[in-house]
Every structure is written in C-alpha cells, then in structure tokens.
Design a protein around this motif. Structure first.
Motif, PDB file in Angstrom:
ATOM      1  N   TRP A  72      26.863  45.355  -0.606  1.00 36.05           N
ATOM      2  CA  TRP A  72      28.264  44.985  -0.380  1.00 36.05           C
ATOM      3  C   TRP A  72      29.138  46.160  -0.779  1.00 36.05           C
ATOM      4  N   THR A  73      30.397  46.074  -0.435  1.00 35.04           N
ATOM      5  CA  THR A  73      31.370  47.027  -0.948  1.00 35.04           C
ATOM      6  C   THR A  73      32.582  46.230  -1.389  1.00 35.04           C
ATOM      7  N   VAL A  74      33.239  46.695  -2.425  1.00 29.30           N
ATOM      8  CA  VAL A  74      34.468  46.034  -2.857  1.00 29.30           C
ATOM      9  C   VAL A  74      35.635  46.878  -2.358  1.00 29.30           C
ATOM     10  N   VAL A  75      36.335  46.349  -1.375  1.00 30.06           N
ATOM     11  CA  VAL A  75      37.430  47.099  -0.762  1.00 30.06           C
ATOM     12  C   VAL A  75      38.686  46.953  -1.622  1.00 30.06           C
ATOM     13  N   ARG A  76      39.096  48.076  -2.206  1.00 31.12           N
ATOM     14  CA  ARG A  76      40.313  48.083  -3.027  1.00 31.12           C
ATOM     15  C   ARG A  76      41.507  48.538  -2.214  1.00 31.12           C
ATOM     16  N   TYR A  89      38.507  42.682  -1.679  1.00 31.92           N
ATOM     17  CA  TYR A  89      37.610  41.754  -1.001  1.00 31.92           C
ATOM     18  C   TYR A  89      36.285  42.468  -0.768  1.00 31.92           C
ATOM     19  N   PRO A  91      33.217  42.784   1.820  1.00 28.50           N
ATOM     20  CA  PRO A  91      32.275  42.629   2.932  1.00 28.50           C
ATOM     21  C   PRO A  91      30.853  42.821   2.406  1.00 28.50           C
ATOM     22  N   ALA A  92      29.932  42.052   2.937  1.00 35.26           N
ATOM     23  CA  ALA A  92      28.594  42.024   2.357  1.00 35.26           C
ATOM     24  C   ALA A  92      27.527  41.971   3.444  1.00 35.26           C
TER      25      ALA A  92
END
Ligand SMILES: [Zn+2]
Lengths: 141, 390
Positions: A72-76, A89, A91-92
């Motif tokens: 996943w990535t944590v979009v900042r 949020y 996306p995974a």
C-alpha cells in the motif's frame, strides 16, 4: 450508501465491455473475476483471451472476497484534485485467497494500522447509481 | 558476438539549459526539442539536412514535424517505441539496426518537454487519464481507488520491497544524497548549489509514503538529443565516437498491470540487462559508471538488483557507504539524474554517458571511464539498456 453521480466527484471507470460487467457484478454484491473455461485459471484485470492456454472462453466466477493486504501507499499529498479532501488515504494491493491481486482501498482502518499480511474482506461501496467499487475492511476475528 | 556489437556509435550530443520556468511559449514540446536537435547535429559536425532518420520519443513531436522544421527532405527511416522512459534506449537499438542495415546514415534521437511550465503530470491525470501508463486498465481499475500518479504506484513497489527484504528509508535516502552530491559538480543541474544531507532527506515531507519529496524526480523544462551513425562514417566526423557495445529491451509480464505479476519485482531490466551484457561481452563488474533512469529513488535500487549488480534484496545495503558516489565502486547518475539534474525523459542520461566517455565531464569525470551503461524505465517497468564504450 447509494449516491447520485452528481454528488460523487472522483474518477469512475468507463462503463463499457468487460469493465462494465465487472462493476455491474459488484453492484449486485458479487466480486467476480474471469475464470478461463479451458484451464480454470482466474484472471484480473480482464483480458479477451487466456494467455496460459489460449482459450477465448471464460465465465465470471464469484470470489470469496477474502484475502490479505500485501502492499500500500499512504498518500499525504494527492496528485489528483478529486482526492484532495481524502488525504491521508491508502490505495492498497489486495491478494485474494483465490490468487488474484487487485488495487483497492482499505476502509475503516487508520493508515498507521495497516500491516503486511493483514486479513481483509470485500465490502461494496455504491458510489453512484451505476458504479459500485469493491473496497476491503480488516477482518479482526 | 552479436551483429550489432560495436557497429554504431553516438557522434553528436546536444541539450538545452534545464529550467523550472521558461520565458518563451510552452504550448508543445517542439521548440525545446528542436533547440536540442540543432545542438546535437552541430556537435556531430553535420548539417540538419544530413539527417535521414528520426526516432521520436512517444507522445512528443512526431518525425515529420521535426523533419519539416529541420529541413530533412529525404527522411528514410522513422519509428517510435511506446515504452515511456525506455524510449531513448529502444530508439538507440533501432538506430543501430537502421545504420547497420543501410536504411539510414545519420539517425537523430530527440526528446524534450516543458515538464514544469507546460502541462504537468498532475494535469494530464485529470484531463487524459487513459494516456497514462496502464492505459484503460489504470483508468478503470486503479484511478477509482485513488491510485492516480507515478509516485503512488511506484511507492507500492518500494513498500513491497521494504516488507520483504527490510529495505530502509535511509537506503532510499542514500540514492538521493549521492545524486545530489554529483549535481554539485554539474552547473546545468537544477539542484546545483543546493546540497542535501541525510537529515534533510529524512525531514522532507512525505508525499506518498514511503516516498518523501526528495525521493521524487524534478519536473523540468528541457530538451536533449543525440546523433547515431556507423563506426565507419564516424571516422570522417569531428567527435571521438562513443561506441554502442550492447543494447537490449525488456518488459515485465504483464506489462500493463503493475500489481498482477507473478514476480512483483520483475522489471524489463531483469531480462534486458543480461542480454545487453552478453552482446557487449561484459559482466556488471566491467562497468565503470551507470546512468540509471531514476523517476524515484527506489527504482534505482531495484534496477541495480535486477541488472545483477547485487542480488535481489541486497540493493539497499549496496547503495550505502558511498559505493554509488563518484570515487566509489560504481558511480551512479554522475550528472545528478532525474532526481537532481532534471527530468528530461532520461535523454540527459545519454548526454552524460557520452560526456563521461569522451572525457569531457569536468569536475565529475569518472577516472579512466571506458565502459558505461545507460538504462531507461518506462510505464510500469518497461526497460531498455545500452552498454557504451569509448
Ligand atoms: Zn486458460
């Protein structure tokens, strides 16, 4: 969770062909993948022809909808303005027990609590009258 | 030995200044591409009308438009490979085949864009999502879930690697810091005069975790071009030719779905690099420097692994301790790369490799540089690699 298209301002799939069928299955509450009639292999994203056995015949096959979070990535800082209010949020990539992987979104779980291998199950988000997005939630039991 | 080994060479290079902000019109890439083409053709000791092959970068100016602006009345060969940032390497392979087969004599490979002042990635993903990597797959199965931009999809792979092999943020940082050091020796680098410490790197804002600001390449306005001809023809031209010793392309499978691959770390480079090394008759140990397409820091680590400079999973430790800095075992991106020179589509990596092999790299010259590699990386991991020698 049904909303009208006018109230939903994020990118939507173009509802044509196999894409339309995939999302229509979700609207009915079923996450389905293509199953090759020749060799039984499941596949996602949709393709016309089985690359493994060459068969053009396939059917939609209902998935268990259960799997695990693999990355996943944590979009900042969202690059797309329609997601500006969602940050952070995540996306995974979900690897389903059936063996296929798909891009989705883990709901109801803080970004810091995501971890590799976390068991998840599908939930359906009816974002417009036409489109239902398959998302995933943590399985705690 | 391959029929192409040592048959073609680069005899002219040219580039514009690299900038973030431009005075002139920025409606298409044509102007900045032409400026680079003029410079490359002049460097080769040729006139624009001597060019008879043009291999444009996908999505930028097409060959006939470049030809009519350059006065190329007899365009004998043109082709474009749809492999994003692997395009220049794919075109170099094409150019070598064309000159060896006699289809063309002087082949121009151009590239350039107003990547900062013109339409930026953040606009393209809103206006034309189907033109991004992955095409309709991404539009229909990634975008609705907020996965809309390169920094996001490649951070998937970086985290996957961290989860599997324990790769650390400081190792991604080692790539950023090394390349920024190199940029201090390059007056055309956007980050010249702006050194970066590991503390600076770790303190930079998170964009798409695990990618911070300084993991990301620099959208920029810039153009670069080079001219390819046969070794025989090069004898009559002014520059010392830089020889193409090996070249190959490769694709991950499936190429158009980043997350569905059986082997999630596979890149085009996984198969391309061994082919190119074999054609050149070398091993990774023979490489004196590497200009590696670097949209983000981890993609440098990943390509080093997949090319065989270290084992898969060992790329993190490999880039630490100055190994990839000038003076180290394998200097990487000696110009600063896309991260610290400018994102000029990887064309700037070819310009730098030729300068190194001509011995014209000034303060950042790799001592006794005889063999260098240049990689390209496009879309979801399409790969191209060239082995160049003096
Ligand atoms: Zn089959």
């Amino acid at each position: 969770m049904t909303r009208e298209a006018a109230d939903y301002h994020k990118p939507l799939p173009v509802m044509e062909g196999m894409t339309k069928e995939f999302y229509e299955n979700c609207s009915r509450g079923e996450l389905c993948f293509q199953r090759c009639s020749g060799c039984e292999k499941l596949r996602h994203v949709p393709t016309l022809r089985c690359a493994r056995c060459g068969s053009w015949d396939w059917q939609w096959s209902a998935s268990t909808g259960r799997g695990k979070l693999v990355t996943w990535t944590v979009v900042r800082r969202p690059m797309h303005p329609d997601f500006a209010d969602d940050a952070p949020y995540a996306p995974a990539v979900i690897e389903l027990d059936d063996g296929v992987r798909m891009v989705s979104w883990v709901v109801d779980c803080a970004a810091d609590d995501l971890c590799a291998g976390m068991p998840v199950e599908v939930v359906f988000d009816h974002v417009t009258s036409e489109v239902t997005l398959p998302k995933f939630r943590r399985v705690t039991s | 030995m391959s029929a192409l080994q040592g048959k073609a060479c680069i005899v002219g290079i040219g580039n514009t200044p690299y900038r973030r902000g431009t005075d002139g019109p920025v409606d298409t890439s044509l102007r900045i591409e032409l400026e680079a083409c003029e410079a490359a053709i002049a460097d080769a000791g040729l006139r624009p009308s001597d060019i008879d092959g043009i291999l444009p970068f996908y999505g930028l100016s097409i060959a006939e438009v470049l030809a009519v602006n350059l006065g190329v009345e007899d365009l004998k060969y043109q082709a474009t490979s749809h492999v994003g940032g692997a395009g220049p390497g794919a075109s170099l392979a094409n150019a070598a085949m064309a000159v060896e087969a006699g289809l063309a004599s002087h082949v121009l490979i151009p590239g350039g864009w107003y990547g900062f002042s013109g339409r930026r990635v953040r606009q393209i993903i809103v206006q034309d999502p189907h033109t991004m990597s992955g095409g309709m797959n991404a539009r229909d199965f990634y975008f609705p879930f907020g996965l809309t931009a390169p920094v996001q999809w490649f951070s998937f792979v970086a985290r996957w690697h961290m989860n599997e092999f324990g790769t650390k943020p400081e190792q991604l940082g080692a790539v950023a810091v090394a390349q920024r050091k190199h940029a201090q020796l390059n007056p055309n680098a956007l980050m010249n005069g702006k050194p970066l410490s590991m503390q600076d790197y770790l303190a930079s804002p998170m964009i798409s975790d695990p990618y911070r600001l300084f993991d990301c390449s620099l959208e920029a306005d810039g153009g670069a071009a080079f001219v390819v001809t046969s070794l025989e023809r090069a004898r009559d031209l002014p520059q010392k030719p830089v020889k193409l010793l090996g070249v190959a392309q490769g694709q991950p499978y499936p190429a158009d779905d980043l997350v569905g691959r059986e082997d999630v770390f596979q890149l085009g480079q996984t198969s391309a690099a061994p082919r190119a090394f074999e054609m050149a008759g070398i091993t990774p140990q023979d490489v004196d420097f590497a200009e590696i397409y670097d949209p983000f820091t981890f993609q440098v680590i990943q390509q080093l692994e997949e090319m065989g400079f270290c084992k898969r999973g060992e790329g993190g430790p490999f880039v630490e301790g100055g190994r990839i800095e000038l003076g180290g075992e394998l200097p990487v991106n000696t110009h600063g790369g896309l991260l610290s020179e400018a994102h000029v589509l990887g064309m700037n990596h070819y310009i730098e490799a030729v300068r190194q092999l001509r011995g014209e790299a000034g303060e950042r010259q790799v001592e006794n540089a005889e063999i260098g590699i240049v990689t390209g990386f496009g879309d979801f991991g399409d790969g191209a690699i060239a082995v160049l020698g003096r």
